[in-house]
Write a protein that holds these residues in place. Structure first.
Motif, PDB file in Angstrom:
ATOM      1  N   ASP A 531       0.704  -1.144   0.066  1.00  0.00           N
ATOM      2  CA  ASP A 531       0.034   0.097   0.070  1.00  0.00           C
ATOM      3  C   ASP A 531       0.784   1.424  -0.053  1.00  0.00           C
ATOM      4  OD1 ASP A 531      -2.452  -1.538   0.338  1.00  0.00           O
ATOM      5  OD2 ASP A 531      -2.486  -1.583   2.323  1.00  0.00           O
ATOM      6  N   PHE A 532       2.109   1.144   0.780  1.00  0.00           N
ATOM      7  CA  PHE A 532       2.926   2.382   0.850  1.00  0.00           C
ATOM      8  C   PHE A 532       4.389   2.013   0.985  1.00  0.00           C
ATOM      9  CE2 PHE A 532      -1.222   3.612   3.069  1.00  0.00           C
ATOM     10  CZ  PHE A 532      -1.300   4.912   2.242  1.00  0.00           C
ATOM     11  N   VAL A 533       5.128   2.749   0.380  1.00  0.00           N
ATOM     12  CA  VAL A 533       6.564   2.698   0.395  1.00  0.00           C
ATOM     13  C   VAL A 533       7.252   3.811   1.208  1.00  0.00           C
ATOM     14  CG1 VAL A 533       8.747   2.275  -0.751  1.00  0.00           C
ATOM     15  CG2 VAL A 533       6.849   1.515  -1.693  1.00  0.00           C
ATOM     16  N   LEU A 534       8.041   3.420   2.307  1.00  0.00           N
ATOM     17  CA  LEU A 534       8.567   4.740   3.045  1.00  0.00           C
ATOM     18  C   LEU A 534      10.171   4.679   3.059  1.00  0.00           C
ATOM     19  CD1 LEU A 534       5.740   4.151   4.428  1.00  0.00           C
ATOM     20  CD2 LEU A 534       6.786   4.657   6.675  1.00  0.00           C
ATOM     21  N   GLN A 535      10.492   5.950   2.510  1.00  0.00           N
ATOM     22  CA  GLN A 535      12.131   5.914   2.037  1.00  0.00           C
ATOM     23  C   GLN A 535      12.303   7.366   2.126  1.00  0.00           C
ATOM     24  OE1 GLN A 535      11.284   5.288  -2.670  1.00  0.00           O
ATOM     25  NE2 GLN A 535      12.829   3.994  -1.648  1.00  0.00           N
ATOM     26  N   ASN A 536      13.690   7.566   2.257  1.00  0.00           N
ATOM     27  CA  ASN A 536      14.293   8.915   2.136  1.00  0.00           C
ATOM     28  C   ASN A 536      14.523   9.316   0.581  1.00  0.00           C
ATOM     29  OD1 ASN A 536      16.640  10.891   1.942  1.00  0.00           O
ATOM     30  ND2 ASN A 536      16.793  10.265   4.258  1.00  0.00           N
ATOM     31  N   ASP A 537      14.543  10.685   0.579  1.00  0.00           N
ATOM     32  CA  ASP A 537      14.641  11.364  -0.867  1.00  0.00           C
ATOM     33  C   ASP A 537      15.839  10.615  -1.288  1.00  0.00           C
ATOM     34  OD1 ASP A 537      11.790  12.233  -0.998  1.00  0.00           O
ATOM     35  OD2 ASP A 537      12.615  14.516  -0.349  1.00  0.00           O
ATOM     36  N   ASN A 538      16.892  10.824  -0.773  1.00  0.00           N
ATOM     37  CA  ASN A 538      18.126  10.326  -1.311  1.00  0.00           C
ATOM     38  C   ASN A 538      18.522   8.786  -0.887  1.00  0.00           C
ATOM     39  OD1 ASN A 538      18.645  13.192  -2.079  1.00  0.00           O
ATOM     40  ND2 ASN A 538      19.226  13.798  -0.068  1.00  0.00           N
ATOM     41  N   PHE A 539      17.456   8.409  -0.759  1.00  0.00           N
ATOM     42  CA  PHE A 539      17.703   6.825  -0.620  1.00  0.00           C
ATOM     43  C   PHE A 539      18.674   6.377   0.834  1.00  0.00           C
ATOM     44  CE2 PHE A 539      16.596   7.136  -5.042  1.00  0.00           C
ATOM     45  CZ  PHE A 539      15.278   6.689  -5.022  1.00  0.00           C
ATOM     46  N   VAL A 540      18.777   7.372   1.546  1.00  0.00           N
ATOM     47  CA  VAL A 540      19.813   7.312   2.853  1.00  0.00           C
ATOM     48  C   VAL A 540      19.071   6.415   3.957  1.00  0.00           C
ATOM     49  CG1 VAL A 540      21.029   8.334   4.504  1.00  0.00           C
ATOM     50  CG2 VAL A 540      20.954   9.163   2.225  1.00  0.00           C
ATOM     51  N   PRO A 541      19.891   5.379   4.612  1.00  0.00           N
ATOM     52  CA  PRO A 541      18.979   4.632   5.489  1.00  0.00           C
ATOM     53  C   PRO A 541      18.610   5.616   6.858  1.00  0.00           C
ATOM     54  CG  PRO A 541      21.064   3.745   4.946  1.00  0.00           C
ATOM     55  CD  PRO A 541      21.050   5.154   4.172  1.00  0.00           C
ATOM     56  N   PHE A 542      17.519   4.903   7.512  1.00  0.00           N
ATOM     57  CA  PHE A 542      17.105   5.698   8.520  1.00  0.00           C
ATOM     58  C   PHE A 542      17.044   4.713   9.788  1.00  0.00           C
ATOM     59  CE2 PHE A 542      13.425   4.226   5.658  1.00  0.00           C
ATOM     60  CZ  PHE A 542      12.973   3.296   6.455  1.00  0.00           C
ATOM     61  N   SER A 543      17.029   5.564  10.976  1.00  0.00           N
ATOM     62  CA  SER A 543      17.198   4.535  12.255  1.00  0.00           C
ATOM     63  C   SER A 543      16.086   3.670  12.672  1.00  0.00           C
ATOM     64  CB  SER A 543      17.255   5.761  13.256  1.00  0.00           C
ATOM     65  OG  SER A 543      15.967   6.408  13.315  1.00  0.00           O
ATOM     66  N   LYS A 544      16.401   2.688  13.474  1.00  0.00           N
ATOM     67  CA  LYS A 544      15.424   1.948  13.768  1.00  0.00           C
ATOM     68  C   LYS A 544      14.196   2.084  14.581  1.00  0.00           C
ATOM     69  CE  LYS A 544      15.693  -2.825  16.573  1.00  0.00           C
ATOM     70  NZ  LYS A 544      14.315  -2.337  17.668  1.00  0.00           N
TER      71      LYS A 544
END
Length: 855
Positions: A531-544
């Motif tokens: 239904d949704f994809v959550l990601q950074n604009d620059n595809f940089v990883p994010f915290s747990k």
């Protein structure tokens, strides 16, 4: 002859000015790109050289990829003590520097730059090599205190006493700004936050017993290379990379080099277009000037000038034109470089125009391009001038080249065109991407050359069709405008060729980009089931904690994590290939639709297993059950069993080269501390996606860098990325059109001079000023549209062939952007009208009697 040459050059300076503009533009882009890249390179070389420690000890990494995993590789802090005991070491410093820790203010607005430069959180360790100094407040002391760089503080309106939240891998924490640090060197555009060393180790790395690197100061009289040998002998090289200041600076410069190369090659692309289109303009200008000076050249021959002297006279004019254009172009290039430097400052990279570097290669390249292009372009007209007979001075000689047959052009153009068509056919038929791309490049060059050579042959049939309605719509004026365009096919072909080059480029790239967009849309529709994809604009990883927050959001049913890691695989055919692997949670099938040639998702993601693209596997003798040695970051190695082969119609599947896919158990074992790059989220049963979205967005408020996207948003993201390439092509087209307009203006202006007596006679027998202007405008329009038709036809063929290359990477959809094509044709007609305004106005203001008496 020299006096005659100089007088001729000065007599035609107004007409030659338009040709000089093409040279100025091309030289300006060449010089500007070289000056800018030299300036940035020298600036950063100084920065890296002045800030690099005598010796730096880092974690071992044999992989060249800069793909962020979210994991921070560390060395034991105790290594600093071991190094300090080595003979020749004056001091050691524990370094903590993390780029994957976003920082937000009290309003949950990102503090980091929006230009792609990183936000770096460091420990505050000031030495004589530090790039910053404390200018207000005090240094950080213990938990909860931090420094911020002055540039970021100014841009984000932050100051002492404001609160920041650092989203580190071990967990988020708040700090209060207690001081401002100002750059003492060039600011590379990054945002810098400083903590005291124990706090940085604990909050960023999870413990005070580790560091990201160790800096070493050499004792007086001890060379860096000598010290490297001693430290390497103490530590060994299996777990650590030991780099001298020079090696560290080279490594940092190499990472920056990719960014600089993009700018340099883009600008050189503009220069190439300007040069190519400028050649047509110069050839046309000299050809027409020589045609108009037939009697003058004949008189020179009758007075004793031989062929060599006449040819040398014309080439001397070309050299003068080239020198003037190159000089002006070099000056314009310096201005362009200053503009780029100021533009980079607006993006946060504070370069100084006072430190602009102009190496010896820049003026050499400028004059080689400017003078060389002009000389080459004028050579054929010069040979034609040398062939003028002395008898031409005794009569009104026919315009050179008008009546000569086009048989040679037909033969040469046909042969080159056939070779180009064969190359393009081979491109479409090839099943190997590298071969297909090579044949595409060859085919594009050959078909372009063939069209330029054979262009005059197409003038009569095409313009008769394009201007076929002119007599009915505009009467005798329309008929004369059509015949004027047909009068000299060589001139018309050369004038239209300038426009043709730009439109062929935009036509081909428009088809390619439209096909890419359609292919990605189909792939997203086919493979994305979440239904949704959550990601950074620059595809940089994010915290747990973001992942945990999403999982606890009301209405969330399933969350599948995605991570990336650089890897190197040793394949059965003996090749070692560096690529990237993507890792997923076990329930991947619930959020994505994957087609397998062999195996399934369970086998692909099982611990100790790896999946790859079926075609990649076939090319390298890999089969189900094959054991593949795999290298992960920090020197970790293992052997993984091939559990599945994917057949995604997407080339390399979910990863990069090879479509490598592993499970979460594998990546967490060999890349510990990694962070998620994307989350695929499904709503829980009974919760509508449109009701879940605002809840997810509320959860993500503290993480402004991460966006919630559904299928439509994801498609838009891909389209926007493709559009960046298309905008570049449109910019190239704009430059080509500017020079092409100059070419049409030049051609029409010289044509008006050439037909002065004819225009006077037409006016004498009743042709009105308005009718005369309309005749010249229609002539210009039909020439411009002729160039557009040739360019778009060529561009469509190129675009289809580009799509065939893309199809080998899975982008199999073909899309023709008819709206763009129609808009380009209409735009070309407008270009023709604009280009004709001044020549038409000048023609309409001629004195009738003076025009009739003109020789």
């Amino acid at each position: 002859m020299l006096k005659a040459t100089l007088r001729s050059f000065l007599a035609h300076k107004g007409r030659l000015l338009l040709s000089a503009l093409a040279i100025v533009l091309s030289v300006a882009f060449v010089a500007g790109s070289l000056i800018f890249s030299d300036t940035v390179t020298r600036t950063f070389d100084r920065l890296f050289a002045s800030t690099s420690a005598d010796l730096t000890v880092e974690p071992k990494n044999d992989l060249n990829s800069q793909l962020p995993t979210g994991a921070t590789e560390t060395v034991p802090a105790s290594v600093a003590g071991r190094i300090a005991a080595v003979d020749g070491v004056a001091a050691t410093h524990v370094d903590v520097s993390v780029e994957n820790a976003p920082v937000v203010d009290s309003e949950n607005e990102s503090v980091g730059p929006t230009t792609g430069a990183p936000t770096i959180v460091n420990n505050w360790e000031i030495t004589e090599r530090s790039p910053v100094k404390l200018t207000s407040g005090h240094e950080p002391r213990g938990d909860g205190e931090a420094l911020l760089d002055a540039d970021t503080a100014d841009k984000k309106h932050l100051g002492i006493g404001d609160t920041l939240t650092v989203q580190a891998q071990p967990g988020s924490f708040q700090v209060r700004i207690v001081g401002i640090a100002t750059f003492t060197t060039t600011n590379p555009g990054a945002a810098l936050v400083f903590l005291d060393t124990p706090t940085a180790q604990k909050k960023l790395l999870g413990g005070t017993d580790v560091a990201t690197s160790i800096s070493v100061d050499a004792a007086p009289g001890v060379g860096d290379d000598q010290l490297k040998k001693r430290v390497s002998a103490e530590l060994g090289t299996r777990s650590y990379d030991v780099k001298t200041a020079e090696e560290q600076a080279e490594s940092a410069a190499a990472q920056l080099g990719g960014f600089l190369d993009v700018i340099k090659y883009v600008m050189l692309g503009f220069a190439g277009i300007a040069v190519l289109v400028g050649i047509f303009l110069i050839v046309n200008t000299f050809s027409m000037l020589i045609a108009q000076r037939t009697r003058e050249l004949g008189l020179l021959r009758a007075l004793g000038a031989d062929r060599r002297q006449v040819r040398r006279s014309v080439l001397t004019e070309a050299l003068l034109l080239g020198l003037v254009g190159s000089t002006l172009g070099l000056a314009a290039g310096i201005g362009l470089a200053i503009g780029l430097i100021k533009l980079m400052s607006a993006f946060g990279m504070n370069l100084k125009s006072t430190e602009m570097a102009i190496g010896w290669a820049t003026p050499v390249a400028a004059y080689v391009v400017g003078v060389g292009v002009t000389y080459v372009a004028a050579y054929l007209p010069a040979r034609r001038a040398a062939g003028v007979s002395p008898m031409a001075a005794l009569a009104d000689a026919e315009v050179a080249g008008v009546g000569r047959p086009l048989r040679v052009r037909a033969v040469v153009g046909g042969v080159v065109g056939a070779a180009g068509a064969a190359a393009l056919a081979g491109c479409a038929a090839s099943s190997k991407t590298s071969t297909s791309a090579s044949l595409l490049g060859l085919g594009v060059v050959l078909t372009l050359i063939a069209t330029v050579i054979a262009g005059p042959l197409l003038v009569r049939p095409v313009i008769q069709v394009l201007g076929g309605a002119f007599p009915a719509l505009f009467g005798p004026v329309g008929r004369m405008s059509q015949r004027n365009a047909l009068r000299n096919p060589r001139r018309t072909g050369a004038t239209a060729a300038a426009l043709m080059v730009g439109l062929a480029l935009v036509g081909g790239m428009s088809v390619a980009s439209a096909s890419m967009s359609k292919s990605f849309d189909e792939q997203i529709d086919k493979t994305l089931g979440a239904d949704f994809v959550l990601q950074n604009d620059n595809f940089v990883p994010f915290s747990k904690e973001l992942t945990d927050g999403v999982r606890s959001t009301e209405g969330v049913g399933l969350v599948v994590r995605q991570r990336f890691t650089p890897v190197a695989v040793r394949l059965p055919d003996g090749k070692r290939i560096e690529s990237a692997a993507s890792a997923y949670d076990a329930r991947l099938d619930d959020v994505a639709h994957i087609t397998y040639a062999r195996g399934d998702t369970a086998a692909a993601l099982a611990d100790g297993h790896i999946a790859m693209d079926a075609k990649f596997a076939e090319d390298h003798d890999v089969r189900i059950g094959s054991t593949i040695p795999v290298e992960f970051p920090a020197g970790r190695r293992t052997e993984l069993t091939v559990g599945a082969l994917t057949d995604q119609d997407g080339g390399d599947g979910f990863g990069m080269q090879g479509g490598l896919v592993i499970g979460f158990g594998t990546i967490e074992k060999f890349v510990p501390g990694g962070q998620d790059t994307a989350l695929y989220v499904n709503a829980a049963p009974g919760t509508a996606p449109d009701r879940l979205r605002p809840r997810l967005e509320k959860t993500l408020e503290p993480f402004p860098q991460v966006k919630v996207r559904d299928q439509a948003d994801y498609k838009k993201l891909v389209h926007d990325q493709i559009a960046v390439l298309l905008y570049l092509v449109y910019a190239l087209l704009g430059l080509a059109i500017v020079i092409a307009v100059l070419g049409v203006v030049n051609t029409l202006a010289l044509s008006v001079v050439e037909r002065t007596r004819e225009i006077g006679l037409l006016r004498a027998i009743g042709l009105g000023r308005r009718q005369l202007r309309r005749m010249i405008r229609l002539e210009s329009v039909v020439i411009a549209v002729f160039g557009a038709v040739l360019g778009l036809a060529l561009g469509l063929v190129w675009g289809v062939c580009v799509q065939q290359v893309l199809a080998l990477q899975g982008m199999k959809a073909l899309a023709i952007p008819w709206t763009t094509i129609v808009a380009v044709v209409i735009g070309s007609a407008v270009v023709g009208i604009v280009a004709a305004l001044l020549p038409a106005l000048r023609a309409s203001r001629m004195n009738v009697l003076a025009a009739i008496a003109h020789e």
